[in-house]
Design an enzyme around this catalytic site. Structure first.
Site, PDB file in Angstrom:
ATOM      1  N   ASP A  68       0.809  -1.227   0.000  1.00 52.61           N
ATOM      2  CA  ASP A  68       0.000   0.000   0.000  1.00 52.61           C
ATOM      3  C   ASP A  68       0.838   1.270   0.000  1.00 52.61           C
ATOM      4  OD1 ASP A  68      -2.206  -1.667   0.140  1.00 52.61           O
ATOM      5  OD2 ASP A  68      -2.228  -1.655   2.329  1.00 52.61           O
ATOM      6  N   LYS A  75       1.765   2.221  -5.082  1.00 54.99           N
ATOM      7  CA  LYS A  75       2.319   1.691  -6.347  1.00 54.99           C
ATOM      8  C   LYS A  75       1.398   1.982  -7.527  1.00 54.99           C
ATOM      9  CE  LYS A  75       2.292  -2.360  -4.404  1.00 54.99           C
ATOM     10  NZ  LYS A  75       1.999  -2.016  -3.003  1.00 54.99           N
ATOM     11  N   GLY A  76       0.082   1.747  -7.308  1.00 55.17           N
ATOM     12  CA  GLY A  76      -0.887   1.921  -8.395  1.00 55.17           C
ATOM     13  C   GLY A  76      -0.826   3.324  -8.967  1.00 55.17           C
ATOM     14  N   ASN A 131      -5.310 -10.122  -3.549  1.00 50.08           N
ATOM     15  CA  ASN A 131      -4.954  -9.570  -2.228  1.00 50.08           C
ATOM     16  C   ASN A 131      -4.504  -8.117  -2.406  1.00 50.08           C
ATOM     17  OD1 ASN A 131      -2.722 -10.588  -3.637  1.00 50.08           O
ATOM     18  ND2 ASN A 131      -1.635 -11.306  -1.836  1.00 50.08           N
ATOM     19  N   ALA A 132      -4.056  -7.778  -3.613  1.00 54.20           N
ATOM     20  CA  ALA A 132      -3.633  -6.413  -3.924  1.00 54.20           C
ATOM     21  C   ALA A 132      -4.843  -5.504  -4.098  1.00 54.20           C
ATOM     22  CB  ALA A 132      -2.817  -6.414  -5.218  1.00 54.20           C
ATOM     23  N   GLY A 133      -4.652  -4.249  -3.754  1.00 55.76           N
ATOM     24  CA  GLY A 133      -5.656  -3.213  -4.035  1.00 55.76           C
ATOM     25  C   GLY A 133      -4.888  -1.972  -4.420  1.00 55.76           C
ATOM     26  N   HIS A 134      -4.892  -1.629  -5.692  1.00 58.85           N
ATOM     27  CA  HIS A 134      -4.112  -0.487  -6.189  1.00 58.85           C
ATOM     28  C   HIS A 134      -5.076   0.629  -6.579  1.00 58.85           C
ATOM     29  CE1 HIS A 134      -0.507  -3.317  -7.244  1.00 58.85           C
ATOM     30  NE2 HIS A 134      -0.847  -3.347  -5.976  1.00 58.85           N
ATOM     31  N   THR A 135      -4.938   1.767  -5.892  1.00 58.07           N
ATOM     32  CA  THR A 135      -5.907   2.859  -6.054  1.00 58.07           C
ATOM     33  C   THR A 135      -5.403   3.918  -7.025  1.00 58.07           C
ATOM     34  OG1 THR A 135      -6.357   2.505  -3.717  1.00 58.07           O
ATOM     35  CG2 THR A 135      -7.372   4.448  -4.729  1.00 58.07           C
ATOM     36  N   THR A 170      -5.710 -11.656   3.620  1.00 59.22           N
ATOM     37  CA  THR A 170      -6.857 -10.978   3.018  1.00 59.22           C
ATOM     38  C   THR A 170      -7.989 -11.968   2.723  1.00 59.22           C
ATOM     39  OG1 THR A 170      -5.954 -11.287   0.802  1.00 59.22           O
ATOM     40  CG2 THR A 170      -5.384  -9.225   1.920  1.00 59.22           C
ATOM     41  N   ARG A 209       2.380 -28.670  -7.460  1.00 60.44           N
ATOM     42  CA  ARG A 209       2.158 -29.219  -8.809  1.00 60.44           C
ATOM     43  C   ARG A 209       0.777 -29.807  -9.009  1.00 60.44           C
ATOM     44  NH1 ARG A 209       7.659 -32.411  -8.228  1.00 60.44           N
ATOM     45  NH2 ARG A 209       6.685 -32.602  -6.189  1.00 60.44           N
ATOM     46  N   GLN A 234       1.833  -6.073  -3.299  1.00 54.35           N
ATOM     47  CA  GLN A 234       2.303  -6.210  -1.915  1.00 54.35           C
ATOM     48  C   GLN A 234       3.580  -5.372  -1.726  1.00 54.35           C
ATOM     49  OE1 GLN A 234       1.330  -9.551  -3.562  1.00 54.35           O
ATOM     50  NE2 GLN A 234      -0.581  -8.604  -2.972  1.00 54.35           N
ATOM     51  N   GLY A 293     -10.616  -3.051   3.664  1.00 56.03           N
ATOM     52  CA  GLY A 293     -11.162  -1.961   4.478  1.00 56.03           C
ATOM     53  C   GLY A 293     -10.634  -1.948   5.909  1.00 56.03           C
ATOM     54  N   ASP A 347       2.310  14.618   2.033  1.00 59.73           N
ATOM     55  CA  ASP A 347       1.282  15.582   2.453  1.00 59.73           C
ATOM     56  C   ASP A 347       0.572  15.148   3.739  1.00 59.73           C
ATOM     57  OD1 ASP A 347       0.381  13.563   0.405  1.00 59.73           O
ATOM     58  OD2 ASP A 347      -1.555  14.158   1.232  1.00 59.73           O
TER      59      ASP A 347
HETATM   60  P1  GDP Z   1      -0.847   0.375  -3.537  1.00 59.71           P
HETATM   61  O1  GDP Z   1      -1.439  -0.911  -3.088  1.00 59.71           O
HETATM   62  O2  GDP Z   1       0.617   0.445  -3.295  1.00 59.71           O
HETATM   63  O3  GDP Z   1      -1.196   0.734  -4.960  1.00 59.71           O
HETATM   64  O4  GDP Z   1      -1.494   1.499  -2.599  1.00 59.71           O
HETATM   65  P2  GDP Z   1      -3.035   1.615  -2.149  1.00 59.71           P
HETATM   66  O5  GDP Z   1      -3.833   2.107  -3.283  1.00 59.71           O
HETATM   67  O6  GDP Z   1      -3.492   0.369  -1.480  1.00 59.71           O
HETATM   68  O7  GDP Z   1      -2.917   2.665  -0.977  1.00 59.71           O
HETATM   69  C1  GDP Z   1      -2.397   3.940  -1.186  1.00 59.71           C
HETATM   70  C2  GDP Z   1      -3.480   4.952  -0.790  1.00 59.71           C
HETATM   71  O8  GDP Z   1      -2.913   6.234  -0.688  1.00 59.71           O
HETATM   72  C3  GDP Z   1      -4.583   5.078  -1.827  1.00 59.71           C
HETATM   73  O9  GDP Z   1      -5.776   5.439  -1.177  1.00 59.71           O
HETATM   74  C4  GDP Z   1      -4.091   6.226  -2.711  1.00 59.71           C
HETATM   75  O10 GDP Z   1      -5.157   6.919  -3.356  1.00 59.71           O
HETATM   76  C5  GDP Z   1      -3.444   7.099  -1.692  1.00 59.71           C
HETATM   77  N1  GDP Z   1      -2.283   7.883  -2.151  1.00 59.71           N
HETATM   78  C6  GDP Z   1      -1.325   7.555  -3.062  1.00 59.71           C
HETATM   79  N2  GDP Z   1      -0.374   8.514  -3.116  1.00 59.71           N
HETATM   80  C7  GDP Z   1      -0.742   9.458  -2.215  1.00 59.71           C
HETATM   81  C8  GDP Z   1      -0.148  10.688  -1.769  1.00 59.71           C
HETATM   82  O11 GDP Z   1       0.915  11.096  -2.191  1.00 59.71           O
HETATM   83  N3  GDP Z   1      -0.831  11.378  -0.794  1.00 59.71           N
HETATM   84  C9  GDP Z   1      -2.027  10.949  -0.269  1.00 59.71           C
HETATM   85  N4  GDP Z   1      -2.606  11.690   0.666  1.00 59.71           N
HETATM   86  N5  GDP Z   1      -2.589   9.804  -0.664  1.00 59.71           N
HETATM   87  C10 GDP Z   1      -1.959   9.055  -1.605  1.00 59.71           C
HETATM   88  P1  IMO Z   2      -0.959  -4.164  -2.268  1.00 58.69           P
HETATM   89  O1  IMO Z   2      -0.554  -4.684  -3.609  1.00 58.69           O
HETATM   90  C1  IMO Z   2      -0.894  -4.615   2.065  1.00 58.69           C
HETATM   91  C2  IMO Z   2      -0.892  -8.701   3.644  1.00 58.69           C
HETATM   92  C3  IMO Z   2      -2.137  -9.155   4.382  1.00 58.69           C
HETATM   93  C4  IMO Z   2      -1.526 -10.155   5.350  1.00 58.69           C
HETATM   94  C5  IMO Z   2      -0.425 -10.794   4.518  1.00 58.69           C
HETATM   95  C6  IMO Z   2      -0.815 -12.112   3.867  1.00 58.69           C
HETATM   96  O2  IMO Z   2      -2.274  -3.464  -2.265  1.00 58.69           O
HETATM   97  O3  IMO Z   2       0.126  -3.370  -1.640  1.00 58.69           O
HETATM   98  P2  IMO Z   2      -2.409 -12.807   1.872  1.00 58.69           P
HETATM   99  O4  IMO Z   2      -3.816 -12.411   1.545  1.00 58.69           O
HETATM  100  O5  IMO Z   2      -1.417 -12.447   0.824  1.00 58.69           O
HETATM  101  O6  IMO Z   2      -2.308 -14.237   2.276  1.00 58.69           O
HETATM  102  O7  IMO Z   2      -2.049 -11.942   3.186  1.00 58.69           O
HETATM  103  O8  IMO Z   2      -0.096  -9.861   3.517  1.00 58.69           O
HETATM  104  N1  IMO Z   2      -1.146  -8.190   2.276  1.00 58.69           N
HETATM  105  C7  IMO Z   2      -1.091  -6.892   1.949  1.00 58.69           C
HETATM  106  N2  IMO Z   2      -0.892  -5.802   2.718  1.00 58.69           N
HETATM  107  N3  IMO Z   2      -1.032  -4.494   0.737  1.00 58.69           N
HETATM  108  C8  IMO Z   2      -1.195  -5.571  -0.059  1.00 58.69           C
HETATM  109  O9  IMO Z   2      -1.215  -5.493  -1.410  1.00 58.69           O
HETATM  110  C9  IMO Z   2      -1.276  -6.845   0.553  1.00 58.69           C
HETATM  111  N4  IMO Z   2      -1.454  -8.100   0.095  1.00 58.69           N
HETATM  112  C10 IMO Z   2      -1.369  -8.907   1.163  1.00 58.69           C
HETATM  113  O10 IMO Z   2      -2.760  -8.084   5.037  1.00 58.69           O
HETATM  114  O11 IMO Z   2      -0.916  -9.470   6.414  1.00 58.69           O
HETATM  115 MG    MG Z   3      -2.929  -1.611  -1.777  1.00 61.21          MG
END
Ligand code: GDP
Ligand code: IMO
Ligand code: MG
Length: 422
Positions: A13, A16-17, A38-42, A129, A143, A223, A301, A332
């Protein structure tokens, strides 16, 4: 070199997204190489917000091809939902989203096994997740797995049934959990139609031929490096190689093709799920970071645990990944802070060190902090490095000095445009 990499240097988190979306126009192909839903890229732009779980973050840039690589595990139900969102937003994804035949499939029973194994661990649970990631990678290395290419084979149903039976047998070994197999199976089989509507490719040939013809590839990590199966805070990790080495096995390219490795770190640190986190703050400051950073998981969440930036941790992941440039996100979030801290070293058994111990769970780690003055200014509209307050510049400079890698971008908000090129 044809392949640049973007990956997270902390526990996921890192943003990256957003950074993939920003840099994608410089490339021809964006490819996910590991992990799954398991990833969530915003991504935020033009007043819209998207959260991608399986689809690479280059999908909103026209004329760019997006590949779901062989190292990824795909839940067709999640993929179908992601595609429905793209359709709703009028995104023309059809010929621009390719799937490697060698990517593995997450079955409903993989998700049930994930939940059952977590339940069996009680207090020791990983905080998965619950998307079925661990059990799917177990079947891959054991396998037994089902792959995307199998979907079109005549014995697909038989393979599916055999693996499902194995899973149902395994589930009997764990505490019982509630699940509706019939309903989930119906959804799963229905969702295969959407998966099958995408072009299946031999990803390794596709990407190597693209490289040969002069195309540029951006590999998108999921991750973070501290969740890497080999080098993360084991066993509190995910089940794939999240580090640069994973790009080679997750896409089928040679290490000699790798160029820039862009490591993403927040200006502080977060973790979601269980496991060690040396610089975690359990006080009002941690709460403020969570509030200002809106630190709640994009996939589940769940509130994210928050703390100060951790230099030994980052130096470790910079080393593992061969990071050539850094992106610092969410600076910020600390706009209102009077002071901020950098964890420069650890104290372990009275010894000062900047190396990570074998097992972070077994050790009493006391971070050693260096305090910095805050800037107490809104940075969300600053786009030029020269306009940054001196205190913000000195924080960035100190990070570069401690990490020994240049910072190329500072992110000042969630929007695509909120960026400072240094
Ligand atoms: P990812 O999994 O690495 O792609 O990151 P996530 O999307 O899970 O979490 C990053 C969160 O921070 C998201 O809600 C983004 O919209 C937000 N975000 C990304 N860059 C910035 C930043 O520079 N400042 C703020 N305030 N929010 C950011
Ligand atoms: P992105 O790509 C943050 C964490 C889970 C748990 C551990 C194992 O959005 O950065 P899993 O579901 O892989 O078996 O969970 O890894 N985890 C993450 N934490 N960002 C992620 O992805 C994650 N993907 C898995 O919370 O601790
Ligand atoms: Mg994420």
């Amino acid at each position: 070199m044809a392949v640049d990499v973007i990956l997270g240097l902390q526990w996921g988190d890192e943003g990256k997204g957003k950074i993939v979306d920003v840099l994608a126009p410089n490339y021809d192909i964006v490819a996910r190489f590991q992990g799954g839903p398991n990833a969530g890229h915003t991504l935020k732009f033009d007043g819209k917000k998207f959260v991608l779980h399986t689809i690479p973050s280059g999908i909103f840039r026209d004329h760019l091809t997006n590949l779901i690589g062989n190292g990824v595990v795909i839940d067709p139900i999640t993929l179908e939902k992601e595609i429905a969102n793209l359709k709703k937003a009028g995104v023309d994804y059809k010929s621009r989203l390719l799937v490697s035949k060698k990517a593995h499939l997450i079955m409903p029973t993989h998700r049930f096994l994930d939940a059952a194994t977590e339940a069996s661990k009680g207090k020791e649970k990983i905080g998965s997740t619950l998307r079925g990631i661990g059990p799917t990678y177990m079947d891959k290395t054991g396998r037994n797995g089902l792959r995307v290419g199998d979907v079109i084979s005549p014995n697909f149903k038989a393979k599916y049934e055999a693996l499902k039976e194995k899973h149902l047998g395994l589930l009997k070994l764990y505490p019982s959990i509630e699940f509706d197999l019939a309903a989930e199976e119906t959804k799963w089989f229905d969702s295969l139609a959407t998966l099958k509507s995408l072009p299946f490719v031999d990803g390794e040939y596709y990407i190597n031929e693209a490289i040969k013809s002069g195309k540029k590839v951006l590999a998108e990590g999921a991750q973070g490096s501290m969740l890497d199966i080999d080098f993360g805070t084991y066993p509190y990790v995910t089940s794939s190689n999240t580090i640069t080495a994973g790009v080679c096995t997750g896409l089928g390219i040679a290490p000699t093709q790798i160029g820039e490795v862009i490591g993403i770190s927040k200006a502080y640190c977060t973790r979601v799920g269980a496991g060690p986190f040396p610089t975690e703050l359990h006080d009002d400051v941690g709460e403020l970071l969570r509030k200002e950073g809106q630190e709640f998981g994009a996939t589940t969440g769940r509130p994210r645990r928050c703390g100060w930036i951790d230099i030994p941790q980052l130096r470790y992941t910079i080393m593992l990944n061969g990071v050539t440039q850094l992106v610092i996100t969410k600076i910020d979030v600390m706009d209102k802070f009077e002071t901020l801290s950098i964890g420069t070293h650890y104290s372990i058994d009275g010894e000062k060190t900047n190396a990570l111990p074998y097992d972070l769970c077994d050790q009493e780690i006391t971070p050693i902090y260096e305090e910095h003055a805050g800037w107490q200014k809104d940075l969300t509209t600053t786009t030029d490095y020269v306009d940054l307050p001196l205190t913000a510049k000195s924080y960035i400079y100190r990070l570069e000095e401690l990490l020994e890698v240049p910072i190329s971008i500072v992110s000042t908000g969630p929007n695509r445009k909120q960026l400072i090129y240094k």
